[in-house]
Every structure is written in structure tokens, then in C-alpha cells.
Design an enzyme around this catalytic site. Sequence first.
Site, mmCIF file in Angstrom:
data_model
loop_
_atom_site.group_PDB
_atom_site.id
_atom_site.type_symbol
_atom_site.label_atom_id
_atom_site.label_comp_id
_atom_site.label_asym_id
_atom_site.label_seq_id
_atom_site.Cartn_x
_atom_site.Cartn_y
_atom_site.Cartn_z
ATOM 1 N N ARG A 59 0.845 -1.201 0.000
ATOM 2 C CA ARG A 59 0.000 0.000 0.000
ATOM 3 C C ARG A 59 0.878 1.248 0.000
ATOM 4 N NH1 ARG A 59 -5.103 1.228 -1.191
ATOM 5 N NH2 ARG A 59 -5.949 -0.413 0.156
ATOM 6 N N GLN A 88 -5.747 -4.686 -4.575
ATOM 7 C CA GLN A 88 -5.883 -6.115 -4.777
ATOM 8 C C GLN A 88 -5.868 -6.498 -6.256
ATOM 9 O OE1 GLN A 88 -5.730 -7.565 -1.923
ATOM 10 N NE2 GLN A 88 -6.091 -5.694 -0.771
ATOM 11 N N ARG A 93 1.419 -6.665 -9.578
ATOM 12 C CA ARG A 93 1.801 -6.013 -8.321
ATOM 13 C C ARG A 93 1.877 -6.991 -7.153
ATOM 14 N NH1 ARG A 93 -3.348 -2.092 -7.645
ATOM 15 N NH2 ARG A 93 -1.747 -0.796 -6.756
ATOM 16 N N HIS A 166 0.648 3.274 -10.352
ATOM 17 C CA HIS A 166 -0.214 3.751 -9.264
ATOM 18 C C HIS A 166 0.602 4.599 -8.284
ATOM 19 C CE1 HIS A 166 -3.311 3.841 -6.263
ATOM 20 N NE2 HIS A 166 -4.026 2.878 -6.816
ATOM 21 N N GLU A 270 -1.966 9.028 -11.252
ATOM 22 C CA GLU A 270 -1.584 7.764 -11.851
ATOM 23 C C GLU A 270 -1.720 7.805 -13.372
ATOM 24 O OE1 GLU A 270 -4.130 4.876 -9.901
ATOM 25 O OE2 GLU A 270 -4.375 6.274 -8.232
#
Length: 308
Positions: A59, A88, A93, A166, A270
Site C-alpha cells: 500500500r 488487490q 503487483r 499507481h 496515476e
Amino acid sequence: MATTAAAMAATSVVVLDRGNNTTCTINLHGATVVSWRVNNQEQLFVSKLASFDGKKAIRGGIPFVFRKFESISLDLAAQFGAWSFGPQHGFARITRWHLERAPDRLHNGDVEAIFSLMDNEFTRSIWNYQFRITYRLILREKELHFHIGVYNPSKELSFSFNMLLHTYLKVPDVRRCQITGLHGCHFIDKTRENALYQEGREVVTVNEWTDRIYQHTPQEHVITNVVSGRKMRLHKYNFPDTVIWNPWIDRSREMSDFGDDEFPNMLCVEAGNVTSPVILLPGTAFEASQILQIIIEGNVSRKTKRNR
């Protein structure tokens, strides 16, 4: 067991060190950039509750989002609804990447490293296609460069995908930030049932839960009032969309890996291919890039040069 875990964590992190306390740290879990320090000042936000267990997405920092929509519709709201952005989503990632080239100092003092990800049993269980991604990072004095290549090695099958960097920027107070380059752009507002709007503001500010996908955005955005009140320039190539996200108070409380009081200190800007997937024919490749640059006052108009 603790020693083993510590040893494993140590081998999971790659550090680019340019000197003068300017570094970039990448966790091989997701090839996630978890730190970018310039003159010892951290530029990226990572939650104090972020998980580093090698399973869950990290995160914060700059996670690499890559996967395709499960269904593609001409209706943009329906299309976007097939893939809900969040930590998620996207196997890239949450997959361990390979360090293709260890950090290497270039002739001009910059430092680069190259990471790669290929299809494997895990990715094929989610998305049954062959692919190869290369991810080249270059650390400069006041800049961080990202160069991405996606290759389709198949001789028969095409595939489509969506991709996003992101980026979590660290900010003193998100309510004081302004984002340029979005005036007149249409955007999908996920906080209002994926309704489509047009941005009328010259600069965009964030004062509430914000989750917007701006379409056909220009190649450059400037974000004000980041670390130390400075400006950050985001320059992108082949990323037609820009997502602006902040969970605000209520959504922060819903996330187990995000502190309830952390939302004022982060802003996600992003760059990506979100509303229109990239279609990659057999044997072809796609390239995209992003540059984050700290703007030094008196040097605002300087053009950023891209490394090739």
C-alpha cells in the site's frame, strides 16, 4: 525464523544510490518502488500499515498495475466497471519480478536498473497468455524515469491489456495541492456510479473522496505543494489516461492496510491505459514511459529530456 525472514526481505529489495542521499528502493514483490529520496527527503507515500508479507500488494509507493479487463464494452462506465482499481487488482503487483540488470552507474552519474516479468503458472491461472514486461528505472539528480516495454511472444494469439503506474505522492496536506493539465478533459467519476463528466476547473483540487479516471489527458501534469511545498512534474508517454485518487476519511477506515489518519498526507496521480485497452498483436511490443521531476524554483520552464 526471524533471521530467515530478515534475510529474505534483504534479498527482495534493490536500491539505486546516486549519492548525495538520493536513492530509489524497489521491492521485487510487484517491482514496487517503495522509496524515492532526493537529498534525503522522501517523495513517496507508503502507509505505516502497509503489508510486506510477499503476498498482498504494497500500500503505497508506485505499484505496477497490469492486467486486462474481463469484458470490454463500448460503454465506458460498463467497461471500467469490469475492473475496480485498488491494491488487490492486477497480478503484476503481487508477483515477484526478476532483476534483469542490477543497479549500474551510467557515464553521467545516473543509476539504472532493469526488472522483468514473464508469464508463469500463477499468471496463466489468472490470464492465460504469454507475455514479457521489461521495466527500466533510471535515477537522476532530481528525477525518476520509468520505461516500460510489453512484448507478445505468441505466434498466433493477440491479447489486450490495461496498465497503470499507481503513484502515491507524499504531501503535507492534500487539500493544498493543485493538479494542472486536466481542464476540459472528460472523466469517469467512480464516486458517482461511474458517471461521465467534463472537468471545468483550471486546476484540480482534492477536498473529498476522489476516484476519477481522466481520459485523453496531456503528456504533462504539475502537482503543487508536495514535499517541502515544492512542485512535482509528471511527464508521460503512451499513457492516455490519468487517475486521481484519495480515499478520504470513510474509505480510509475500510482499508486494513491504511491508517485512518493518513489520507491528508497522500495523493495518487496515476498515468495509465485505463479506459481503452492496448491490443498487442503476435510478435509485437508496446512501450510507455513516465518521468517524475522535482521542479526547482527558477528552473520551472526547463524541458525534461527522456533517456532512450
